[in-house]
Motif scaffolding. Structure first.
Motif, PDB file in Angstrom:
ATOM      1  N   GLU A 416       0.796  -1.226   0.000  1.00 58.66           N
ATOM      2  CA  GLU A 416       0.000   0.000   0.000  1.00 58.66           C
ATOM      3  C   GLU A 416       0.829   1.278   0.000  1.00 58.66           C
ATOM      4  OE1 GLU A 416      -2.741  -0.148   3.215  1.00 58.66           O
ATOM      5  OE2 GLU A 416      -3.786  -1.922   2.477  1.00 58.66           O
ATOM      6  N   LYS A 417       2.142   1.173   0.169  1.00 58.32           N
ATOM      7  CA  LYS A 417       2.962   2.370   0.281  1.00 58.32           C
ATOM      8  C   LYS A 417       2.981   3.168  -1.011  1.00 58.32           C
ATOM      9  CE  LYS A 417       7.633   3.963   1.412  1.00 58.32           C
ATOM     10  NZ  LYS A 417       8.975   3.596   1.905  1.00 58.32           N
ATOM     11  N   VAL A 418       3.220   2.489  -2.133  1.00 58.27           N
ATOM     12  CA  VAL A 418       3.330   3.185  -3.425  1.00 58.27           C
ATOM     13  C   VAL A 418       1.958   3.714  -3.840  1.00 58.27           C
ATOM     14  CG1 VAL A 418       3.738   2.830  -5.883  1.00 58.27           C
ATOM     15  CG2 VAL A 418       5.360   1.952  -4.202  1.00 58.27           C
ATOM     16  N   GLY A 419       1.949   4.955  -4.337  1.00 55.44           N
ATOM     17  CA  GLY A 419       0.677   5.574  -4.709  1.00 55.44           C
ATOM     18  C   GLY A 419      -0.232   5.751  -3.515  1.00 55.44           C
ATOM     19  N   ALA A 420       0.370   6.035  -2.353  1.00 57.99           N
ATOM     20  CA  ALA A 420      -0.408   6.121  -1.110  1.00 57.99           C
ATOM     21  C   ALA A 420      -1.459   7.213  -1.175  1.00 57.99           C
ATOM     22  CB  ALA A 420       0.530   6.372   0.067  1.00 57.99           C
ATOM     23  N   PHE A 421      -1.160   8.290  -1.905  1.00 57.63           N
ATOM     24  CA  PHE A 421      -2.097   9.408  -1.972  1.00 57.63           C
ATOM     25  C   PHE A 421      -1.817  10.177  -3.253  1.00 57.63           C
ATOM     26  CE2 PHE A 421      -3.722  13.645  -0.784  1.00 57.63           C
ATOM     27  CZ  PHE A 421      -4.981  13.298  -0.304  1.00 57.63           C
ATOM     28  N   ILE A 422      -2.843  10.380  -4.053  1.00 56.76           N
ATOM     29  CA  ILE A 422      -2.716  11.102  -5.323  1.00 56.76           C
ATOM     30  C   ILE A 422      -3.698  12.256  -5.276  1.00 56.76           C
ATOM     31  CG2 ILE A 422      -2.784  10.915  -7.838  1.00 56.76           C
ATOM     32  CD1 ILE A 422      -2.488   7.855  -7.470  1.00 56.76           C
ATOM     33  N   CYS A 423      -3.210  13.461  -5.569  1.00 61.90           N
ATOM     34  CA  CYS A 423      -4.085  14.617  -5.399  1.00 61.90           C
ATOM     35  C   CYS A 423      -3.805  15.690  -6.436  1.00 61.90           C
ATOM     36  CB  CYS A 423      -3.951  15.193  -3.992  1.00 61.90           C
ATOM     37  SG  CYS A 423      -2.343  15.940  -3.635  1.00 61.90           S
ATOM     38  N   THR A 424      -4.737  16.612  -6.542  1.00 61.39           N
ATOM     39  CA  THR A 424      -4.617  17.795  -7.391  1.00 61.39           C
ATOM     40  C   THR A 424      -5.346  18.937  -6.692  1.00 61.39           C
ATOM     41  OG1 THR A 424      -4.935  18.649  -9.643  1.00 61.39           O
ATOM     42  CG2 THR A 424      -6.731  17.337  -8.706  1.00 61.39           C
ATOM     43  N   LYS A 425      -5.213  20.133  -7.215  1.00 56.44           N
ATOM     44  CA  LYS A 425      -5.921  21.270  -6.610  1.00 56.44           C
ATOM     45  C   LYS A 425      -7.423  21.119  -6.843  1.00 56.44           C
ATOM     46  CE  LYS A 425      -6.594  26.256  -6.894  1.00 56.44           C
ATOM     47  NZ  LYS A 425      -8.032  26.105  -7.202  1.00 56.44           N
ATOM     48  N   ALA A 426      -8.196  21.400  -5.815  1.00 58.84           N
ATOM     49  CA  ALA A 426      -9.647  21.332  -5.925  1.00 58.84           C
ATOM     50  C   ALA A 426     -10.163  22.450  -6.828  1.00 58.84           C
ATOM     51  CB  ALA A 426     -10.289  21.431  -4.545  1.00 58.84           C
ATOM     52  N   VAL A 427     -11.259  22.186  -7.500  1.00 57.87           N
ATOM     53  CA  VAL A 427     -11.867  23.185  -8.377  1.00 57.87           C
ATOM     54  C   VAL A 427     -12.413  24.335  -7.541  1.00 57.87           C
ATOM     55  CG1 VAL A 427     -13.722  23.630 -10.033  1.00 57.87           C
ATOM     56  CG2 VAL A 427     -12.436  21.485 -10.141  1.00 57.87           C
ATOM     57  N   GLY A 428     -11.877  25.527  -7.768  1.00 58.51           N
ATOM     58  CA  GLY A 428     -12.394  26.727  -7.125  1.00 58.51           C
ATOM     59  C   GLY A 428     -11.935  26.987  -5.714  1.00 58.51           C
ATOM     60  N   PHE A 429     -11.111  26.087  -5.136  1.00 63.36           N
ATOM     61  CA  PHE A 429     -10.677  26.270  -3.752  1.00 63.36           C
ATOM     62  C   PHE A 429      -9.175  25.997  -3.632  1.00 63.36           C
ATOM     63  CE2 PHE A 429     -15.153  25.124  -3.530  1.00 63.36           C
ATOM     64  CZ  PHE A 429     -15.659  26.108  -2.692  1.00 63.36           C
ATOM     65  N   PRO A 430      -8.468  26.739  -2.756  1.00 63.35           N
ATOM     66  CA  PRO A 430      -7.019  26.546  -2.585  1.00 63.35           C
ATOM     67  C   PRO A 430      -6.695  25.405  -1.629  1.00 63.35           C
ATOM     68  CG  PRO A 430      -7.739  28.404  -1.271  1.00 63.35           C
ATOM     69  CD  PRO A 430      -8.964  27.921  -2.006  1.00 63.35           C
ATOM     70  N   ILE A 431      -7.204  24.214  -1.927  1.00 62.20           N
ATOM     71  CA  ILE A 431      -6.946  23.018  -1.133  1.00 62.20           C
ATOM     72  C   ILE A 431      -6.721  21.861  -2.090  1.00 62.20           C
ATOM     73  CG2 ILE A 431      -8.257  23.756   0.900  1.00 62.20           C
ATOM     74  CD1 ILE A 431     -10.599  22.096  -0.149  1.00 62.20           C
ATOM     75  N   HIS A 432      -6.230  20.735  -1.556  1.00 65.17           N
ATOM     76  CA  HIS A 432      -6.025  19.591  -2.437  1.00 65.17           C
ATOM     77  C   HIS A 432      -7.273  18.724  -2.498  1.00 65.17           C
ATOM     78  CE1 HIS A 432      -4.662  17.816   1.505  1.00 65.17           C
ATOM     79  NE2 HIS A 432      -5.442  16.823   1.074  1.00 65.17           N
ATOM     80  N   GLN A 433      -7.410  18.021  -3.622  1.00 66.35           N
ATOM     81  CA  GLN A 433      -8.507  17.089  -3.846  1.00 66.35           C
ATOM     82  C   GLN A 433      -7.919  15.695  -4.008  1.00 66.35           C
ATOM     83  OE1 GLN A 433     -10.792  17.879  -7.390  1.00 66.35           O
ATOM     84  NE2 GLN A 433     -11.766  15.862  -7.389  1.00 66.35           N
ATOM     85  N   ASN A 434      -8.428  14.737  -3.261  1.00 66.71           N
ATOM     86  CA  ASN A 434      -7.950  13.358  -3.311  1.00 66.71           C
ATOM     87  C   ASN A 434      -8.506  12.664  -4.550  1.00 66.71           C
ATOM     88  OD1 ASN A 434      -7.256  10.695  -2.919  1.00 66.71           O
ATOM     89  ND2 ASN A 434      -8.087  10.538  -0.857  1.00 66.71           N
ATOM     90  N   ILE A 435      -7.629  12.267  -5.487  1.00 66.03           N
ATOM     91  CA  ILE A 435      -8.066  11.562  -6.695  1.00 66.03           C
ATOM     92  C   ILE A 435      -7.440  10.167  -6.762  1.00 66.03           C
ATOM     93  CG2 ILE A 435      -8.523  13.668  -8.019  1.00 66.03           C
ATOM     94  CD1 ILE A 435      -5.809  13.264  -9.398  1.00 66.03           C
ATOM     95  N   THR A 436      -7.023   9.629  -5.603  1.00 65.51           N
ATOM     96  CA  THR A 436      -6.387   8.316  -5.574  1.00 65.51           C
ATOM     97  C   THR A 436      -7.281   7.254  -6.190  1.00 65.51           C
ATOM     98  OG1 THR A 436      -5.367   9.015  -3.483  1.00 65.51           O
ATOM     99  CG2 THR A 436      -5.165   6.688  -4.086  1.00 65.51           C
ATOM    100  N   ARG A 437      -8.575   7.328  -5.930  1.00 66.12           N
ATOM    101  CA  ARG A 437      -9.496   6.314  -6.438  1.00 66.12           C
ATOM    102  C   ARG A 437      -9.658   6.372  -7.950  1.00 66.12           C
ATOM    103  NH1 ARG A 437     -12.352   3.708  -2.413  1.00 66.12           N
ATOM    104  NH2 ARG A 437     -12.109   4.607  -0.322  1.00 66.12           N
ATOM    105  N   ASP A 438      -9.254   7.453  -8.576  1.00 70.26           N
ATOM    106  CA  ASP A 438      -9.266   7.491 -10.044  1.00 70.26           C
ATOM    107  C   ASP A 438      -8.214   6.552 -10.623  1.00 70.26           C
ATOM    108  OD1 ASP A 438     -11.195   9.391  -9.759  1.00 70.26           O
ATOM    109  OD2 ASP A 438      -9.957  11.081 -10.419  1.00 70.26           O
ATOM    110  N   TYR A 439      -7.150   6.304  -9.848  1.00 70.09           N
ATOM    111  CA  TYR A 439      -6.009   5.537 -10.342  1.00 70.09           C
ATOM    112  C   TYR A 439      -6.004   4.085  -9.883  1.00 70.09           C
ATOM    113  CZ  TYR A 439      -3.532   9.659 -12.111  1.00 70.09           C
ATOM    114  OH  TYR A 439      -3.156  10.762 -12.828  1.00 70.09           O
ATOM    115  N   LYS A 440      -6.617   3.793  -8.756  1.00 70.93           N
ATOM    116  CA  LYS A 440      -6.480   2.451  -8.198  1.00 70.93           C
ATOM    117  C   LYS A 440      -7.698   2.111  -7.351  1.00 70.93           C
ATOM    118  CE  LYS A 440      -2.982   2.334  -5.305  1.00 70.93           C
ATOM    119  NZ  LYS A 440      -1.633   2.537  -4.790  1.00 70.93           N
ATOM    120  N   TYR A 441      -7.901   0.815  -7.203  1.00 67.75           N
ATOM    121  CA  TYR A 441      -8.986   0.328  -6.361  1.00 67.75           C
ATOM    122  C   TYR A 441      -8.492   0.302  -4.918  1.00 67.75           C
ATOM    123  CZ  TYR A 441     -11.254  -0.930 -10.719  1.00 67.75           C
ATOM    124  OH  TYR A 441     -11.837  -0.871 -11.971  1.00 67.75           O
ATOM    125  N   ILE A 442      -9.165   1.019  -4.038  1.00 67.43           N
ATOM    126  CA  ILE A 442      -8.728   1.193  -2.667  1.00 67.43           C
ATOM    127  C   ILE A 442      -9.460   0.194  -1.775  1.00 67.43           C
ATOM    128  CG2 ILE A 442      -8.452   2.800  -0.759  1.00 67.43           C
ATOM    129  CD1 ILE A 442      -6.881   3.587  -3.221  1.00 67.43           C
TER     130      ILE A 442
END
Length: 713
Positions: A416-442
Motif C-alpha cells: 500500500e505504500k506506493v501511490g499512497a495518496f494522489i491529489c490535485t488542486k480542488a476546483v475553485g478552492f485553494p486546497i487539495h482534492q484526493n483523486i487516488t481512487r481514479d487511479y487504483k482500487y482502494i
C-alpha cells in the motif's frame, strides 16, 4: 464611378475575445479565437458600397503552406467539420459589411494568415490580409477537448494560478505557483514551442496537419518541456549545486521560465525538477486550450526492471542503503489533460497522464503519455501510451530488506505504500482534492498522520524498560557495500506478523525550530519473554534519492514480557537536524533484533519538516477593483533559535508587473517582519498574490499566498 476597394479589415477584437473566452489574451497583438465557433471581421471599404449582386468575396486561410479557400456566402450555415465564411443578411451595412469565419472543431492549432479578396463586376481584385491564433475549444461539444462543466473550464483553462503539492502523504505542503498563461508574450512563446519542435523541423506539413489532434499536441509538448532530445524549455538537475542556473525550489511561476527560454534563442533554462516541469507544461496546455491540471503522486515508484516490486535495503542498524536501481520518490508531479481517445475507444476518454520529467524514453523520445487514467486503474497495459510505466508508479509493491554482510536476514512487503495518496488542486478552492481512487482500487482508507498515530493506545504508558539503554555499543561492520551481492540461499524471515510487531509513528507534524517527536510501539505476540536490541537511525534525503549518511542515531535494549507492549518515545532536537536542507526529507528507521532467535524486525517512515509561513493580508479585500491601487501587508515571525536574513520577493499575475524585491536584514529569534506592498490590478477575476522569503544563512525558503478577487470598477 470609383470602384470598390478594401481600406481596412477590423478584427473586432473586443467582441471576438469575449465570444471565444479569450479575454485574457487581450495583450496579444494578434486576434485569439477558438476552433469550432465563428468569429466576426468587418470590412472598411473605399469608393462605392458593396453590391451583393455584382461583387464576390472570397477568403483564403493559411497555416504554413496548408490553406483552404472559401467563398463568402449569405447562408448562415455553420459547420463543425469544415471552414465556412458568410455574411449575415440581417442588418447588412453595405459600406462596412461584417463577415463571419467559422472553422471546424478539428482544425489544427496555430497562427493563421487569412486573406480576403474582393472581385468586382469589372473583374478587378483587391486583397487584404491579417493574422489570428487558433486554439482548442473546451466549450465546443464537437472539440476533442470538450469538458462539460463550466467550473472545470474556469479552473483548468482560465485559472492563471494554482497550488503544487509536495512533501509527503502525511504532511502535504502546498506550494503556490503562477501559471502566467495570460502574461504578455506567453501565448506567442507557447505557439513557438510547437514551431521549435523536432516534429515541425522534420515535416512542417505533417506537423501542421497533426496539430488538429490533442493526443499529438500533448506528446510534442511533453517532450519539449524537457531538453533531453531537443531545444526544450528546461534542463533537469537533481543533485549538486545550481550555480549555473536557478535552484528549482526558487521558481514561483512559469512566466519567467518561458520568457527566459525564448529570450535566449530557445536554450534550455537551468534548472527544473518534476514539479517545475509539470507546472510549465500545465501553462502551455492551458494556453493551447487543452484542459490541464497538475497532479502529485506521493510515494511514486520507478520500477526499472518492470517486475512491479521496488526493493529497499537496510543495514541491521536501520541505515537505508543505496543499492537498488529501483527507487521510490517521496512525491512525483505530472499533469493530466482532458481529451477524447478515439484511438482507444470512448470508455478511455477523460483525464490522461502526461509527464514531461525525463525518466524513460517513449517512442525513442523523453516524454510520457497520454496514458488514460481509466486504463491505469484497470491495468490495461496493452494500450498506448506508457501505461505500464505509470501503472508501476502508483501500484508497485515495496520490499524492505535487511541485510548483514551481504546476506538477506529479513524482509517484509508493503502493498500500500506506493501511490499512497494522489491529489490535485480542488476546483475553485485553494486546497487539495484526493483523486487516488481514479487511479487504483482502494481496499482501505488512505492513511493519515492521525490514523497512524491512533495505533498507540491511550493507556499504553511506558514503564522503566521503555527508555532506550545507551550503555552498550554496536558493531558497525555489518554495513553492506554498494558492490556486495545478496546471497540467494539466505533464509527470508516473515515472522514479524506472528512474533513481534513494531510500529513507528510521528506524534505530530514536524515543524522547523521544534523537536521531531516520534513513538515506537513494540508488541510481543508470543507467550515467551523477549530481550531485544533497538536501533534508531535518521538520514536526510532528497525526495527522489536514497538517503545520505546518518545524522542522528540511538541504540539500546528493551525487555518484553509475554504478550507485552512497550512504547518508546524519542525526539530529534532542532540542533540535530539543522543541517538538513529546507526541502529535504528525513528517513527514520527502527530495527529490532531478538537476542535469542536473532530475528530482525524493521519499521521505517519518511517525513518532511514543515517550514513556517508568511502571512499576507490585503486591505479592503472586498472592494478590490481594476486599475485602482491596493495595499497588502506581508508579515513573518522568526521562530528559529538564531537570527535570519534574506530577500523577500512578491509576485502576482494580473496584480503586479514583474517582481517586487525587498532586502530583509537580520531578524532575531522571536522578532517579526512587516512589509507593506502596493499593487494595481490589471486583470479581472480571482488572482494569487504570493510572497517568498529566501533565507541566506540557511538553505530555506518561507512562502505564503493570498487569493485576491478583482472586480470591474
Amino acid at each position: 464611378m470609383e470602384d470598390l476597394k478594401i481600406h481596412n479589415v477590423n478584427l473586432e477584437k473586443s467582441e471576438n475575445l469575449e465570444r471565444h473566452r479569450t479575454e485574457g489574451f487581450s495583450s496579444s497583438k494578434t486576434l485569439v479565437v477558438r476552433r469550432g465557433a465563428p468569429f466576426r471581421v468587418s470590412l472598411e471599404l473605399e469608393g462605392r458600397a458593396f453590391n451583393p449582386k455584382a461583387d464576390t468575396l472570397k477568403i483564403k486561410v493559411m497555416l504554413g503552406r496548408l490553406y483552404v479557400a472559401m467563398p463568402v456566402t449569405f447562408s448562415k450555415r455553420v459547420s463543425s467539420s469544415q471552414w465556412i465564411a458568410y455574411i449575415d443578411p440581417h442588418g447588412l451595412n453595405l459600406q462596412n459589411p461584417s463577415i463571419f469565419i467559422s472553422c471546424p472543431a478539428s482544425a489544427p492549432v496555430g497562427c493563421y494568415i487569412f486573406q480576403l479578396y474582393v472581385f468586382t463586376q469589372n473583374k478587378k481584385t483587391t486583397c487584404a490580409s491579417n493574422k489570428f491564433n487558433l486554439l482548442c475549444n473546451p466549450w465546443c461539444r464537437e472539440d476533442a477537448v470538450y469538458i462539460p462543466f463550466e467550473d472545470q473550464r474556469e479552473e483548468y483553462i482560465q485559472n492563471d494560478s494554482g497550488l503544487l503539492f509536495i512533501g509527503t502523504a502525511m504532511n502535504i505542503v502546498s506550494r503556490p505557483w503562477a501559471f502566467d498563461q495570460f502574461e504578455p508574450d506567453i501565448l506567442e512563446i507557447c505557439l513557438n514551442l510547437l514551431q521549435v519542435s523536432p516534429q515541425h523541423k522534420r515535416s512542417r506539413r505533417m506537423d501542421y496537419l497533426n496539430r488538429n489532434n490533442p493526443i499529438y499536441i500533448s506528446r510534442v509538448v511533453s517532450a519539449m518541456i524537457n531538453s533531453e532530445d531537443d531545444r526544450g524549455v528546461l534542463k533537469g538537475k537533481w543533485e549538486g549545486d545550481f550555480k549555473e542556473g536557478v535552484n528549482p525550489s526558487l521558481w514561483t511561476g512559469s512566466g519567467d521560465i518561458l520568457t527566459q527560454w525564448a529570450d535566449s534563442g530557445y536554450k534550455p533554462v537551468k534548472y527544473g525538477q518534476c514539479w517545475v516541469f509539470a507546472a510549465v507544461m500545465c501553462t502551455v496546455m492551458r494556453v493551447l486550450g487543452i484542459p490541464c491540471r497538475v497532479v502529485t503522486n506521493f510515494n511514486s515508484a520507478h520500477d526499472t526492471n518492470e517486475n512491479l516490486v521496488i526493493e529497499e535495503f537496510y543495514s541491521v542498524t536501520g541505515q537505508k542503503m543505496n543499492i537498488s536501481k529501483d527507487s521510490i520518490w517521496n512525491f512525483h508531479v505530472w499533469v493530466e489533460c482532458w481529451m477524447t481517445r478515439p484511438d482507444l475507444g470512448s470508455e478511455m476518454a477523460g483525464w490522461q497522464v502526461l509527464d514531461p520529467t525525463p525518466q524513460e524514453r517513449s517512442g525513442g523520445v523523453y516524454c510520457c503519455g497520454p496514458a488514460a487514467v481509466k486504463a491505469i486503474k484497470d491495468r490495461r497495459i496493452d494500450l498506448v501510451f506508457d501505461i505500464p510505466f505509470v501503472y508501476a508508479e502508483v501500484n508497485a509493491d515495496v520490499r524492505s530488506i535487511v541485510v548483514n554482510e551481504g546476506r538477506v536476514v529479513s524482509y517484509s512487503t508493503d502493498t500500500e505504500k506506493v501511490g499512497a495518496f494522489i491529489c490535485t488542486k480542488a476546483v475553485g478552492f485553494p486546497i487539495h482534492q484526493n483523486i487516488t481512487r481514479d487511479y487504483k482500487y482502494i481496499k482501505s482508507p488512505t492513511p493519515t498522520l492521525s490514523s497512524r498515530s491512533s495505533t498507540i493506545s491511550e493507556d499504553s504508558t511506558p514503564n522503566r524498560d521503555s527508555t532506550l539503554n545507551r550503555d552498550w555499543t554496536l558493531n558497525r561492520d555489518s554495513t553492506l557495500n554498494k558492490d556486495s551481492t545478496l546471497n540467494k540461499d539466505s533464509t527470508l524471515n516473515r515472522g514479524s506478523s506472528k512474533g513481534v510487531v513494531v510500529v513507528l509513528s510521528l506524534d505530530k507534524v514536524p515543524v522547523e525550530g521544534e523537536p521531531v517527536r516520534f513513538t515506537v510501539k513494540v508488541i510481543n505476540r508470543q507467550r515467551v519473554a523477549k530481550r531485544m536490541k533497538v536501533h534508531l537511525n535518521a538520514q536526510a534525503k532528497k525526495y527522489n534519492h536514497s538517503p545520505s549518511d546518518t545524522f542522528w542515531e540511538s541504540h539500546g535494549a528493551i525487555q518484553l514480557a509475554p504478550m507485552d507492549v512497550k512504547v518508546i518515545r524519542q525526539q530529534i532536537l532542532p540542533a540535530e537536524y539543522e543541517n538538513v536542507d529546507g526541502d529535504d526529507l528525513i528517513n527514520l528507521a527502527v530495527v529490532l533484533e531478538d537476542l535469542a532467535s536473532k530475528e530482525l524486525f524493521l519499521a521505517s517512515d519518511e517525513f518532511n519538516i514543515a517550514s513556517p509561513e508568511l502571512t499576507i493580508q490585503v486591505a479592503d479585500e472586498d472592494s478590490i477593483v481594476l486599475n485602482k491601487e491596493q495595499t497588502a501587508i506581508v508579515t513573518f515571525t522568526n521562530r528559529f533559535s538564531y537570527p535570519v536574513s534574506g530577500v523577500l520577493a512578491v509576485v502576482g499575475a494580473g496584480l503586479i508587473q514583474g517582481k517586487l524585491l525587498f532586502r530583509v536584514l537580520s531578524l532575531h529569534p522571536g522578532s517579526g517582519l512587516t512589509q507593506h506592498i502596493t499593487f494595481i490590478p490589471n486583470k479581472v477575476g480571482t488572482k494569487m498574490l504570493q510572497a517568498s522569503l529566501l533565507l541566506k544563512n540557511i538553505n530555506s525558503t518561507i512562502r505564503g499566498f493570498e487569493m485576491v478577487s478583482v472586480s470591474r470598477a
